[in-house]
Design a protein around this motif. Sequence first.
Motif, PDB file in Angstrom:
ATOM      1  N   THR A   1       0.777  -1.577   0.033  1.00 19.04           N
ATOM      2  CA  THR A   1       0.035  -0.542  -0.270  1.00 19.04           C
ATOM      3  C   THR A   1       0.971   1.633  -0.359  1.00 19.04           C
ATOM      4  OG1 THR A   1      -0.171   0.399   2.158  1.00 19.04           O
ATOM      5  CG2 THR A   1      -2.002  -1.251   1.259  1.00 19.04           C
ATOM      6  N   SER A   2       0.815   3.117  -0.004  1.00 18.71           N
ATOM      7  CA  SER A   2       1.060   3.734  -0.043  1.00 18.71           C
ATOM      8  C   SER A   2       1.583   4.207   0.969  1.00 18.71           C
ATOM      9  CB  SER A   2       0.003   4.610  -0.397  1.00 18.71           C
ATOM     10  OG  SER A   2      -1.115   4.931  -0.049  1.00 18.71           O
ATOM     11  N   THR A   3       0.815   3.355   2.027  1.00 15.87           N
ATOM     12  CA  THR A   3       1.186   3.621   3.627  1.00 15.87           C
ATOM     13  C   THR A   3       2.746   2.652   4.026  1.00 15.87           C
ATOM     14  OG1 THR A   3      -0.665   4.444   4.122  1.00 15.87           O
ATOM     15  CG2 THR A   3       1.127   3.958   6.190  1.00 15.87           C
ATOM     16  N   VAL A   4       2.609   2.051   3.056  1.00 14.61           N
ATOM     17  CA  VAL A   4       3.928   0.646   3.581  1.00 14.61           C
ATOM     18  C   VAL A   4       5.357   1.371   2.717  1.00 14.61           C
ATOM     19  CG1 VAL A   4       4.907  -1.257   3.262  1.00 14.61           C
ATOM     20  CG2 VAL A   4       2.675  -0.929   4.279  1.00 14.61           C
ATOM     21  N   LYS A   5       4.828   1.707   1.497  1.00 12.95           N
ATOM     22  CA  LYS A   5       5.453   2.425   0.162  1.00 12.95           C
ATOM     23  C   LYS A   5       6.664   3.558   0.793  1.00 12.95           C
ATOM     24  CE  LYS A   5       3.622   0.000  -3.714  1.00 12.95           C
ATOM     25  NZ  LYS A   5       3.234   1.238  -5.080  1.00 12.95           N
ATOM     26  N   LYS A   6       5.537   4.332   1.761  1.00 12.55           N
ATOM     27  CA  LYS A   6       5.946   5.443   2.473  1.00 12.55           C
ATOM     28  C   LYS A   6       6.632   5.499   3.757  1.00 12.55           C
ATOM     29  CE  LYS A   6       3.422   7.906   5.033  1.00 12.55           C
ATOM     30  NZ  LYS A   6       2.829   8.674   5.871  1.00 12.55           N
ATOM     31  N   TYR A   7       6.359   4.294   4.371  1.00  9.37           N
ATOM     32  CA  TYR A   7       7.460   4.717   5.410  1.00  9.37           C
ATOM     33  C   TYR A   7       8.683   3.507   4.733  1.00  9.37           C
ATOM     34  CZ  TYR A   7       4.498   5.850   8.945  1.00  9.37           C
ATOM     35  OH  TYR A   7       3.786   6.457  10.096  1.00  9.37           O
ATOM     36  N   VAL A   8       8.441   2.689   4.001  1.00  9.35           N
ATOM     37  CA  VAL A   8       9.528   1.774   3.974  1.00  9.35           C
ATOM     38  C   VAL A   8      11.044   3.043   3.373  1.00  9.35           C
ATOM     39  CG1 VAL A   8      10.910   0.493   1.723  1.00  9.35           C
ATOM     40  CG2 VAL A   8       8.619  -0.423   3.027  1.00  9.35           C
ATOM     41  N   LYS A   9      10.503   4.241   1.907  1.00  8.97           N
ATOM     42  CA  LYS A   9      11.223   4.638   1.979  1.00  8.97           C
ATOM     43  C   LYS A   9      11.963   5.826   2.313  1.00  8.97           C
ATOM     44  CE  LYS A   9      10.875   8.682  -2.025  1.00  8.97           C
ATOM     45  NZ  LYS A   9       9.833   9.592  -2.617  1.00  8.97           N
ATOM     46  N   ARG A  10      11.273   6.128   3.590  1.00 11.02           N
ATOM     47  CA  ARG A  10      11.763   6.952   4.380  1.00 11.02           C
ATOM     48  C   ARG A  10      13.074   6.165   5.131  1.00 11.02           C
ATOM     49  NH1 ARG A  10       7.696   8.900   8.754  1.00 11.02           N
ATOM     50  NH2 ARG A  10       7.239   9.779   7.273  1.00 11.02           N
ATOM     51  N   PHE A  11      12.562   5.290   5.109  1.00 10.16           N
ATOM     52  CA  PHE A  11      14.132   4.073   6.290  1.00 10.16           C
ATOM     53  C   PHE A  11      15.126   4.376   5.288  1.00 10.16           C
ATOM     54  CE2 PHE A  11      16.064   0.206   6.967  1.00 10.16           C
ATOM     55  CZ  PHE A  11      16.304   0.522   8.102  1.00 10.16           C
ATOM     56  N   VAL A  12      14.592   4.187   4.199  1.00  8.81           N
ATOM     57  CA  VAL A  12      16.106   3.802   2.874  1.00  8.81           C
ATOM     58  C   VAL A  12      16.627   4.966   2.777  1.00  8.81           C
ATOM     59  CG1 VAL A  12      16.611   3.704   0.142  1.00  8.81           C
ATOM     60  CG2 VAL A  12      15.179   1.777   1.832  1.00  8.81           C
ATOM     61  N   GLU A  13      15.852   6.159   2.689  1.00 14.98           N
ATOM     62  CA  GLU A  13      16.914   8.006   2.845  1.00 14.98           C
ATOM     63  C   GLU A  13      16.776   7.724   4.253  1.00 14.98           C
ATOM     64  OE1 GLU A  13      13.187  10.026   1.039  1.00 14.98           O
ATOM     65  OE2 GLU A  13      13.478   8.455  -1.411  1.00 14.98           O
ATOM     66  N   GLU A  14      16.318   7.789   5.785  1.00 14.72           N
ATOM     67  CA  GLU A  14      16.410   8.715   6.441  1.00 14.72           C
ATOM     68  C   GLU A  14      17.170   7.659   7.768  1.00 14.72           C
ATOM     69  OE1 GLU A  14      13.551  11.075   7.317  1.00 14.72           O
ATOM     70  OE2 GLU A  14      13.037  11.553   5.197  1.00 14.72           O
ATOM     71  N   GLY A  15      16.695   6.747   7.543  1.00 15.58           N
ATOM     72  CA  GLY A  15      17.411   5.888   8.273  1.00 15.58           C
ATOM     73  C   GLY A  15      16.350   5.414   9.672  1.00 15.58           C
ATOM     74  N   HIS A  16      15.710   5.659   9.467  1.00 17.68           N
ATOM     75  CA  HIS A  16      14.676   5.225  10.666  1.00 17.68           C
ATOM     76  C   HIS A  16      12.983   6.084  10.046  1.00 17.68           C
ATOM     77  CE1 HIS A  16      13.088  10.257  11.005  1.00 17.68           C
ATOM     78  NE2 HIS A  16      14.497   9.961  10.294  1.00 17.68           N
ATOM     79  N   VAL A  17      11.844   5.536  11.178  1.00 20.02           N
ATOM     80  CA  VAL A  17      10.561   6.142  10.115  1.00 20.02           C
ATOM     81  C   VAL A  17       9.596   6.187  11.089  1.00 20.02           C
ATOM     82  CG1 VAL A  17      10.194   3.209   9.242  1.00 20.02           C
ATOM     83  CG2 VAL A  17       9.782   3.308  11.332  1.00 20.02           C
ATOM     84  N   ALA A  18      10.035   6.875  12.385  1.00 18.97           N
ATOM     85  CA  ALA A  18       9.479   7.442  12.658  1.00 18.97           C
ATOM     86  C   ALA A  18       9.751   9.225  12.426  1.00 18.97           C
ATOM     87  CB  ALA A  18      11.026   8.319  14.377  1.00 18.97           C
ATOM     88  N   THR A  19       8.294   9.852  13.113  1.00 18.53           N
ATOM     89  CA  THR A  19       7.664  11.022  12.726  1.00 18.53           C
ATOM     90  C   THR A  19       8.083  12.143  13.178  1.00 18.53           C
ATOM     91  OG1 THR A  19       5.022  10.550  11.992  1.00 18.53           O
ATOM     92  CG2 THR A  19       5.684  12.049  12.104  1.00 18.53           C
ATOM     93  N   LEU A  20       9.352  13.017  11.959  1.00 23.79           N
ATOM     94  CA  LEU A  20       9.801  14.226  13.091  1.00 23.79           C
ATOM     95  C   LEU A  20       8.794  15.824  13.335  1.00 23.79           C
ATOM     96  CD1 LEU A  20      12.516  14.184  10.679  1.00 23.79           C
ATOM     97  CD2 LEU A  20      12.533  13.179  12.779  1.00 23.79           C
ATOM     98  N   PRO A  21       9.687  15.932  14.262  1.00 16.55           N
ATOM     99  CA  PRO A  21       8.489  17.523  15.355  1.00 16.55           C
ATOM    100  C   PRO A  21       8.715  17.974  13.478  1.00 16.55           C
ATOM    101  CG  PRO A  21      10.272  17.325  16.800  1.00 16.55           C
ATOM    102  CD  PRO A  21      10.779  16.062  15.039  1.00 16.55           C
ATOM    103  N   ARG A  22       7.006  18.899  13.142  1.00 17.68           N
ATOM    104  CA  ARG A  22       6.513  19.637  12.522  1.00 17.68           C
ATOM    105  C   ARG A  22       6.663  21.516  12.913  1.00 17.68           C
ATOM    106  NH1 ARG A  22       3.093  15.853  11.897  1.00 17.68           N
ATOM    107  NH2 ARG A  22       2.968  14.754   9.754  1.00 17.68           N
TER     108      ARG A  22
END
Length: 275
Positions: free
Chosen positions: A1-22
């Motif tokens: 799903t799009s949500t899973v893809k979003k977290y996979v991409k974040r982990f690959v690019e940033e090394g984590h899946v946490a939501t950073l403060p806005r």
Amino acid sequence: TSTVKKYVKRFVEEGHVATLPRSGRPQVLHGPENEAIVNAVQRSGFTTAVKIRRDLRLSCSSETVRHRLHDAGFRNRKPAKKLGFTQQHKDRRMAFAQEHLDWDDKWNQTIFVDEKIFSTEQTGRTTLWRQPGTGYDEENLLRQFRQGRVILSVWGFITAAGLGKLVVVVEERMNSADYLQILQDVMWPHAQQLFPEGRIQLVQNNSGPHRGAVVRDWIAQQPRLNCLQWPAMSPDLNPIENVWARMQQRWGRVEIGQDRDALADCVMNTQRIGN
């Protein structure tokens, strides 16, 4: 799903899946304005967020003012009420408490009586802004004034066994003759039934009807009845005040008619909360 893809991409690019403060929406109020809001409630906790916003001409909502006060440690609470004691009042209250400190058994043979004035007029709820632990600071106390259209007087008593009988007084205000009649017809028969043996202690406040000569003479003629010398300005020491307070809390949820009979019915219907 799009949500899973979003977290996979974040982990690959940033090394984590946490939501950073806005960064969020920028604050409307800044240092001097926030300080002015706090100063306003420090001058008088009985002000309101609406009044603060208007007086300071702030370009924000009243809710934002409340948020700033919360951030500064203030909470909007109902003010504590306090009678105006002199040092003599305080000394006599302390002496009374010390004298009756070991009265465990005698309190079980005690009857507490009092009257309460009820009116169809309702009073609004007053709150103030204050910091925790400052409820009894002088500037946070709400002075009490006797107001309202008085139309009904109710007499009642309690003992260690619970709430006793409530009596609606015929006149709006009780006099010594009315009070004596209630003592003779209601209080004393119930007291002797509750306490068939031993000395019976009577607690009443220092109002005019209680101090009348006819009342004092009648009490003196009852060998089993002793009237405690109650310290002045001390209605709060009488536990029946808790019954009146609970009835008053329920008062706002009861529809009251504008005639005396409807008010009397309302009082009698609310007395069950004291049992």
